[in-house]
Scaffold this motif. Structure first.
Motif, PDB file in Angstrom:
ATOM      1  N   ALA A   1     -42.420   1.143  14.892  1.00 56.66           N
ATOM      2  CA  ALA A   1     -41.874   0.503  16.087  1.00 56.66           C
ATOM      3  C   ALA A   1     -41.667  -0.990  15.857  1.00 56.66           C
ATOM      4  O   ALA A   1     -40.669  -1.565  16.318  1.00 56.66           O
ATOM      5  CB  ALA A   1     -42.802   0.732  17.275  1.00 56.66           C
ATOM      6  N   ASP A   2     -42.580  -1.625  15.139  1.00 58.72           N
ATOM      7  CA  ASP A   2     -42.453  -3.060  14.881  1.00 58.72           C
ATOM      8  C   ASP A   2     -41.354  -3.372  13.881  1.00 58.72           C
ATOM      9  O   ASP A   2     -40.927  -4.527  13.776  1.00 58.72           O
ATOM     10  CB  ASP A   2     -43.796  -3.611  14.386  1.00 58.72           C
ATOM     11  N   GLU A   3     -40.886  -2.362  13.174  1.00 60.16           N
ATOM     12  CA  GLU A   3     -39.758  -2.526  12.254  1.00 60.16           C
ATOM     13  C   GLU A   3     -38.452  -2.045  12.875  1.00 60.16           C
ATOM     14  O   GLU A   3     -37.442  -1.913  12.174  1.00 60.16           O
ATOM     15  CB  GLU A   3     -40.032  -1.738  10.967  1.00 60.16           C
ATOM     16  N   ASP A   4     -38.456  -1.783  14.185  1.00 63.78           N
ATOM     17  CA  ASP A   4     -37.280  -1.230  14.873  1.00 63.78           C
ATOM     18  C   ASP A   4     -36.829   0.066  14.201  1.00 63.78           C
ATOM     19  O   ASP A   4     -35.641   0.291  13.942  1.00 63.78           O
ATOM     20  CB  ASP A   4     -36.133  -2.242  14.923  1.00 63.78           C
ATOM     21  N   GLY A   5     -37.805   0.946  13.958  1.00 64.62           N
ATOM     22  CA  GLY A   5     -37.507   2.214  13.307  1.00 64.62           C
ATOM     23  C   GLY A   5     -36.511   3.074  14.062  1.00 64.62           C
ATOM     24  O   GLY A   5     -35.720   3.800  13.446  1.00 64.62           O
ATOM     25  N   VAL A   6     -36.524   2.998  15.382  1.00 65.54           N
ATOM     26  CA  VAL A   6     -35.547   3.760  16.171  1.00 65.54           C
ATOM     27  C   VAL A   6     -34.133   3.325  15.804  1.00 65.54           C
ATOM     28  O   VAL A   6     -33.239   4.165  15.588  1.00 65.54           O
ATOM     29  CB  VAL A   6     -35.804   3.569  17.683  1.00 65.54           C
ATOM     30  N   VAL A   7     -33.916   2.042  15.700  1.00 60.97           N
ATOM     31  CA  VAL A   7     -32.591   1.523  15.345  1.00 60.97           C
ATOM     32  C   VAL A   7     -32.200   1.981  13.942  1.00 60.97           C
ATOM     33  O   VAL A   7     -31.062   2.411  13.707  1.00 60.97           O
ATOM     34  CB  VAL A   7     -32.560  -0.017  15.441  1.00 60.97           C
ATOM     35  N   GLN A   8     -33.133   1.911  13.012  1.00 60.92           N
ATOM     36  CA  GLN A   8     -32.854   2.346  11.638  1.00 60.92           C
ATOM     37  C   GLN A   8     -32.359   3.786  11.600  1.00 60.92           C
ATOM     38  O   GLN A   8     -31.392   4.114  10.902  1.00 60.92           O
ATOM     39  CB  GLN A   8     -34.111   2.208  10.782  1.00 60.92           C
ATOM     40  N   ALA A   9     -33.032   4.666  12.343  1.00 61.30           N
ATOM     41  CA  ALA A   9     -32.650   6.081  12.340  1.00 61.30           C
ATOM     42  C   ALA A   9     -31.303   6.294  13.020  1.00 61.30           C
ATOM     43  O   ALA A   9     -30.491   7.101  12.548  1.00 61.30           O
ATOM     44  CB  ALA A   9     -33.722   6.914  13.027  1.00 61.30           C
ATOM     45  N   LEU A  10     -31.047   5.604  14.106  1.00 55.19           N
ATOM     46  CA  LEU A  10     -29.780   5.754  14.809  1.00 55.19           C
ATOM     47  C   LEU A  10     -28.613   5.311  13.922  1.00 55.19           C
ATOM     48  O   LEU A  10     -27.539   5.920  13.936  1.00 55.19           O
ATOM     49  CB  LEU A  10     -29.798   4.948  16.114  1.00 55.19           C
ATOM     50  N   VAL A  11     -28.822   4.263  13.149  1.00 62.14           N
ATOM     51  CA  VAL A  11     -27.798   3.828  12.190  1.00 62.14           C
ATOM     52  C   VAL A  11     -27.619   4.884  11.102  1.00 62.14           C
ATOM     53  O   VAL A  11     -26.481   5.247  10.737  1.00 62.14           O
ATOM     54  CB  VAL A  11     -28.177   2.464  11.578  1.00 62.14           C
ATOM     55  N   HIS A  12     -28.727   5.410  10.589  1.00 63.14           N
ATOM     56  CA  HIS A  12     -28.658   6.419   9.532  1.00 63.14           C
ATOM     57  C   HIS A  12     -27.855   7.636   9.975  1.00 63.14           C
ATOM     58  O   HIS A  12     -27.050   8.179   9.178  1.00 63.14           O
ATOM     59  CB  HIS A  12     -30.075   6.860   9.144  1.00 63.14           C
ATOM     60  N   PHE A  13     -28.051   8.072  11.214  1.00 63.99           N
ATOM     61  CA  PHE A  13     -27.345   9.262  11.712  1.00 63.99           C
ATOM     62  C   PHE A  13     -25.985   8.936  12.333  1.00 63.99           C
ATOM     63  O   PHE A  13     -25.345   9.806  12.914  1.00 63.99           O
ATOM     64  CB  PHE A  13     -28.225  10.006  12.711  1.00 63.99           C
ATOM     65  N   GLY A  14     -25.545   7.696  12.213  1.00 68.62           N
ATOM     66  CA  GLY A  14     -24.207   7.307  12.654  1.00 68.62           C
ATOM     67  C   GLY A  14     -24.021   7.280  14.151  1.00 68.62           C
ATOM     68  O   GLY A  14     -22.894   7.420  14.646  1.00 68.62           O
ATOM     69  N   LEU A  15     -25.106   7.074  14.898  1.00 63.55           N
ATOM     70  CA  LEU A  15     -25.018   7.077  16.363  1.00 63.55           C
ATOM     71  C   LEU A  15     -24.783   5.693  16.940  1.00 63.55           C
ATOM     72  O   LEU A  15     -24.397   5.554  18.102  1.00 63.55           O
ATOM     73  CB  LEU A  15     -26.294   7.687  16.955  1.00 63.55           C
ATOM     74  N   ILE A  16     -25.061   4.668  16.166  1.00 67.61           N
ATOM     75  CA  ILE A  16     -24.734   3.293  16.582  1.00 67.61           C
ATOM     76  C   ILE A  16     -24.143   2.559  15.379  1.00 67.61           C
ATOM     77  O   ILE A  16     -24.299   2.995  14.239  1.00 67.61           O
ATOM     78  CB  ILE A  16     -25.949   2.515  17.119  1.00 67.61           C
TER      79      ILE A  16
END
Length: 253
Positions: A238-253
């Motif tokens: 969470a402190d590394e913005d892991g949610v954002v990392q995954a959303l970028v990986h899956f092409g959602l943002i």
């Protein structure tokens, strides 16, 4: 195609260090909404404990009490109370104040006894200390403050209880029919979204059923290693913005 995303709160959306959703994650949530993706919280918390998060972002629905109580658009979609025999077992085990419990039911939140573990829990979630009442008052779900070494104080006396852990010091007590995967189904059915079009994020053992049930399950970097081996993707903390990392990986943002 991802049409719905379920987010655990503590350790996933909300950092245990800052007790907040980061600006980068808030921006990502808004971008997902603009794409028409339904966004849900899925947590062991009581709905009343979610005000700080709901003030930051208005989610489309809520799986609370680890799947026991689910709401969307002002409607209760799922409500599964604890069976009487399970409540009796919990009360009997906690009656002597052998361990502390926060009881979560309906509109009420209360605690049987206060110790340093409960004080730390309140600090970690940044919520008010609940009203203190005896364990005999209990009728519903609870967060029990038991380490793995001490969980036998409850489990040896409670064959009708279902438990799930999301922190080394906390053990959620839920009905046998509870679970975040059940709550996920209630919301997906309401919005008519197939489960294969759902993504889920989590970091605790109580999230695993949800992550395995979703079309795509993402574990946070802080999740335990066995959990990481079972999911579709592992992202940052969470402190590394892991949610954002995954959303970028899956092409959602």
């Amino acid at each position: 195609m991802t049409k719905a995303i379920f987010f655990d709160v503590d350790g996933t959306l909300v950092s245990f260090k800052t007790h907040q959703i980061s600006p980068a994650v808030r921006q990502a949530l808004q971008a997902l909404r603009e794409r028409g993706i339904k966004l849900f919280l899925s947590t062991g918390r009581h709905l009343a404990m979610l005000d700080p998060v709901r003030q930051v972002f208005d989610f489309d629905g809520y799986v609370t009490l680890s799947g026991q109580y689910c709401t969307a658009q002002g409607q209760v979609l799922r409500s599964t109370p604890m069976p009487p025999e399970a409540v009796e077992e919990l009360v009997a085990a906690a009656r002597t104040d052998a361990f502390s419990c926060i009881f979560l039911e309906g509109e009420e939140i209360y605690i049987n006894c206060i110790n340093e573990m409960t004080r730390q829990f309140i600090r970690d979630l940044s919520i008010p200390m609940p009203l203190q009442r005896p364990a005999d008052y209990a009728r519903g779900q609870a967060v029990t403050f038991l380490t793995r070494e001490r969980e036998h104080l409850l489990l040896d006396r409670a064959p009708h209880l279902k438990t799930t852990r999301w922190h080394p010091n906390f053990l959620d007590v839920i009905p046998p029919s509870g679970g975040k995967d059940r709550g996920m189904d209630a919301l997906l059915d309401y919005f008519r979204i197939p489960v294969e079009d759902a993504m889920a994020f989590g970091d605790g053992e109580n999230d695993l059923s949800m992550l395995l049930h979703a079309g795509i399950g993402v574990a946070m970097g802080s999740a335990h290693e066995e959990m990481k081996r079972q999911v579709d993707w592992v992202t940052g903390t969470a402190d590394e913005d892991g949610v954002v990392q995954a959303l970028v990986h899956f092409g959602l943002i």
